[in-house]
Scaffold this active site. Structure first.
Site, mmCIF file in Angstrom:
data_model
loop_
_atom_site.group_PDB
_atom_site.id
_atom_site.type_symbol
_atom_site.label_atom_id
_atom_site.label_comp_id
_atom_site.label_asym_id
_atom_site.label_seq_id
_atom_site.Cartn_x
_atom_site.Cartn_y
_atom_site.Cartn_z
ATOM 1 C CG ASP A 1 68.415 -45.053 104.514
ATOM 2 O OD1 ASP A 1 67.702 -45.748 104.648
ATOM 3 O OD2 ASP A 1 69.241 -44.788 103.728
ATOM 4 C CG HIS B 1 68.411 -38.497 98.170
ATOM 5 N ND1 HIS B 1 67.889 -38.599 96.660
ATOM 6 C CD2 HIS B 1 67.999 -39.666 98.444
ATOM 7 C CE1 HIS B 1 67.369 -39.555 96.400
ATOM 8 N NE2 HIS B 1 67.383 -40.589 97.490
HETATM 9 N N1 CMC Z 1 77.149 -35.000 105.417
HETATM 10 C C1 CMC Z 1 77.807 -33.760 104.989
HETATM 11 N N2 CMC Z 1 78.065 -33.469 103.838
HETATM 12 C C2 CMC Z 1 77.436 -33.765 102.642
HETATM 13 C C3 CMC Z 1 76.589 -34.900 102.999
HETATM 14 C C4 CMC Z 1 76.183 -35.192 104.307
HETATM 15 N N3 CMC Z 1 75.540 -36.366 104.545
HETATM 16 N N4 CMC Z 1 75.800 -35.143 101.930
HETATM 17 C C5 CMC Z 1 76.231 -34.581 100.748
HETATM 18 N N5 CMC Z 1 77.525 -33.652 101.678
HETATM 19 C C6 CMC Z 1 78.071 -32.520 100.672
HETATM 20 C C7 CMC Z 1 79.051 -32.970 99.923
HETATM 21 O O1 CMC Z 1 80.468 -33.197 100.738
HETATM 22 C C8 CMC Z 1 79.285 -32.002 98.862
HETATM 23 O O2 CMC Z 1 79.887 -31.038 99.312
HETATM 24 P P1 CMC Z 1 80.919 -30.028 98.341
HETATM 25 O O3 CMC Z 1 80.067 -29.633 97.382
HETATM 26 O O4 CMC Z 1 81.161 -28.842 99.001
HETATM 27 O O5 CMC Z 1 82.075 -31.026 97.727
HETATM 28 C C9 CMC Z 1 77.916 -31.807 98.805
HETATM 29 O O6 CMC Z 1 77.091 -31.731 99.714
HETATM 30 C C10 CMC Z 1 77.333 -32.580 97.575
HETATM 31 O O7 CMC Z 1 77.223 -33.890 97.938
HETATM 32 P P2 CMC Z 1 77.618 -34.970 96.824
HETATM 33 O O8 CMC Z 1 78.326 -36.031 97.473
HETATM 34 O O9 CMC Z 1 78.123 -34.526 95.298
HETATM 35 O O10 CMC Z 1 76.238 -35.295 96.496
HETATM 36 P P3 CMC Z 1 75.567 -36.571 95.769
HETATM 37 O O11 CMC Z 1 74.216 -36.478 95.268
HETATM 38 O O12 CMC Z 1 76.843 -37.162 94.951
HETATM 39 O O13 CMC Z 1 75.392 -37.765 96.916
HETATM 40 C C11 CMC Z 1 74.605 -38.843 98.880
HETATM 41 C C12 CMC Z 1 74.350 -37.987 97.707
HETATM 42 C C13 CMC Z 1 73.130 -39.701 99.327
HETATM 43 C C14 CMC Z 1 75.646 -40.243 98.525
HETATM 44 C C15 CMC Z 1 75.129 -38.235 99.976
HETATM 45 O O14 CMC Z 1 74.384 -36.812 100.169
HETATM 46 C C16 CMC Z 1 75.599 -38.855 101.013
HETATM 47 O O15 CMC Z 1 76.702 -39.556 101.022
HETATM 48 N N6 CMC Z 1 74.818 -38.926 102.319
HETATM 49 C C17 CMC Z 1 75.073 -39.733 103.440
HETATM 50 C C18 CMC Z 1 74.512 -41.280 102.982
HETATM 51 C C19 CMC Z 1 72.944 -41.452 103.199
HETATM 52 O O16 CMC Z 1 72.474 -40.973 103.947
HETATM 53 N N7 CMC Z 1 72.629 -42.187 101.932
HETATM 54 C C20 CMC Z 1 71.236 -42.478 101.886
HETATM 55 C C21 CMC Z 1 70.671 -42.002 100.619
HETATM 56 S S1 CMC Z 1 69.018 -42.107 100.653
HETATM 57 C C22 CMC Z 1 68.630 -43.713 100.643
HETATM 58 C C23 CMC Z 1 68.727 -44.309 99.063
HETATM 59 O O17 CMC Z 1 68.135 -44.096 98.346
HETATM 60 O O18 CMC Z 1 69.611 -45.288 99.096
#
Ligand code: CMC
Length: 428
Positions: free
Chosen positions: A363, A305
């Protein structure tokens, strides 16, 4: 506590006021940065940018805390009901018994939609994604309720707010009925909000339908868990759309469009699809390895998240709700639940997830729960949109009523071509 921050840019040194919230990080007010230095800030994804001042919701992602108007989500979900949370988000305080009765009554009296709207639904293809239908039909509300689109009139703002909260379950249920090829079911106003919604979804004209109170309570709690979540992507979309003076129905349609994405509201659908694909606990290590592989775009859905760097408090309540729904529907041994529980255990003991502070989000368990309630995966984000409508509306109202409000207009770092002259097609 400092009240000033100083930035040195080349020869120039400029002071900026530091503002303090009631809780949470301070903000540096850089509103005059461009005027004083000629520079913009650069923050793609707004990871360090507060886009507004708000009194509605507060999240402490490090400890996993979510407060609405100061009240912890756990207490609201355990002790109150969804319409009480709606009142709280909209008005800032919990209602008295009389206010609650009046509010519930007002919402209930607005549940029917204009009969002509049924024609709008039937214009869609039967195989349309329910979210596409939601974006279209909610946007179309502006064409049906002209008397509540003047955003400068506080009375019209409140009428639009009540209409959206009251009619969203009816629209969501109609979306579902159209999707599965069944006749629309009219609302029944002596039922509570969640029970009425379940009936509109699952009753058919040829049979009596009794709402299971355990399932209605679970549905209501799921609505509470999704009611608001501070300045997330869809809420920021609603605020940005609203900043131009657009009517509330158009703004909520914009929020629904944003919510549809798999990184936001679409994650519960994607998460259930992922659990089905994994299928059995023995395949979990393979998927954990895929999620960790930088060359593989796969991510563990329902994990991670932007704000929570700890267990999402909503996920804990959702897990409890999942157990209750599976028990009440005779699915206590759901094999997907076993996969989810094992997957969580594996991920939480894996260095990659520990170091990056990736925990289950709301989720992760919601898909299994919603499926057990009887919804197909394609409806999951629709349910999220239904519940989030009150949050969007409360945030939209706060923005419109804020005297500091101006049209949202982000700037950019331009890296395209410099000025050049047009070349006639024969000379290219
Ligand atoms: N699985 C594997 N790796 C992950 C995941 C995951 N679910 N989430 C983040 N990472 C890694 C990502 O690859 C990155 O690694 P690095 O620093 O080596 O590049 C690091 O963790 C930080 O991730 P980020 O993408 O920079 O983080 P963000 O804050 O931009 O993204 C997120 C947050 C929710 C989009 C992401 O965690 C994700 O894609 N999760 C899966 C989708 C999901 O479950 N979304 C629902 C969110 S809660 C409901 C809502 O509020 O809408």
């Amino acid at each position: 506590m400092t009240d000033k921050s100083t930035l040195t840019l080349g020869e120039k040194t400029v002071d900026f006021a530091v503002r303090h919230g009631t809780i949470g990080p301070d903000v540096i007010d850089i509103g005059a940065l461009y005027k004083n230095t000629g520079a913009f800030t650069y923050d793609p994804g707004f990871t360090s940018t507060a886009s507004c001042e708000s009194k509605i919701t507060y999240i402490d992602g490090d400890i996993g805390m979510l407060l609405h108007r100061g009240y912890p989500i756990e207490q609201l979900a355990e002790q109150g009901d969804f319409l009480e949370t709606c009142y709280l988000l909209l008005y800032g305080e919990l209602p008295t018994a009389a206010q609650k009765k009046d509010f519930d009554n007002r919402v209930t009296r607005h549940t029917m939609v204009h009969e002509q709207m049924t024609k709008f639904f039937t214009g869609f293809r039967r195989d349309a994604h329910p979210m596409a239908v939601m974006v279209g039909t909610v946007g179309a509300m502006a064409a049906f309720y002209h008397d509540s689109t003047d955003i400068a009139d506080p009375h019209q703002r409140m009428v639009a707010s009540m209409r959206l909260i009251a009619k969203m379950p009816t629209i969501a249920a109609m979306t579902y009925k159209y999707h599965v090829g069944q006749p629309f079911v009219y609302p029944k106003n002596d039922l509570d909000y969640a029970a009425n919604f379940l009936r509109m979804c699952f009753a058919v004209p040829c049979e009596e339908y009794q709402v299971n109170p355990v399932l209605a309570r679970a549905m209501d709690r799921i609505f509470i868990l999704h009611a608001d979540h501070e300045q997330n992507a869809s809420t920021s979309t609603v605020r940005l759309a609203g900043s131009s003076g657009a009517n509330p129905f158009a703004c909520i349609a914009a929020g629904i469009a944003c919510l549809w994405g798999p990184a936001h509201g679409g994650a519960n659908e994607a998460c259930l699809n992922m659990l089905e694909e994994i299928g059995t606990p023995d395949r979990i290590p393979e998927y954990i390895a895929k999620a960790k592989d930088k060359n593989d775009p796969f991510r563990l859905m329902g994990f991670g998240h932007r704000v929570y760097k700890n267990y999402d408090p909503r996920a804990k309540i959702m897990q409890k709700t999942m157990y209750e729904v599976l028990e009440a529907t005779g699915h206590a041994d759901d094999p997907l639940m076993q996969v989810a529980l094992e997957l969580e255990k594996h991920a939480l003991s894996d260095d990659y997830f520990i170091e990056k502070k990736l925990y289950p989000n709301v989720d992760f368990y919601s898909g299994i729960t919603l499926r057990a309630l009887g919804f197909p995966t394609t409806m999951f984000t629709v349910l999220f949109a239904l519940a989030r409508t009150v949050g969007w509306i409360a945030q939209w109202k706060e923005m419109v009523e804020d005297p500091q409000q101006r049209i949202g207009r982000p700037r950019q770092l331009y890296t395209g071509a410099e000025k050049r002259d047009y070349v006639d097609i024969s000379g290219r």
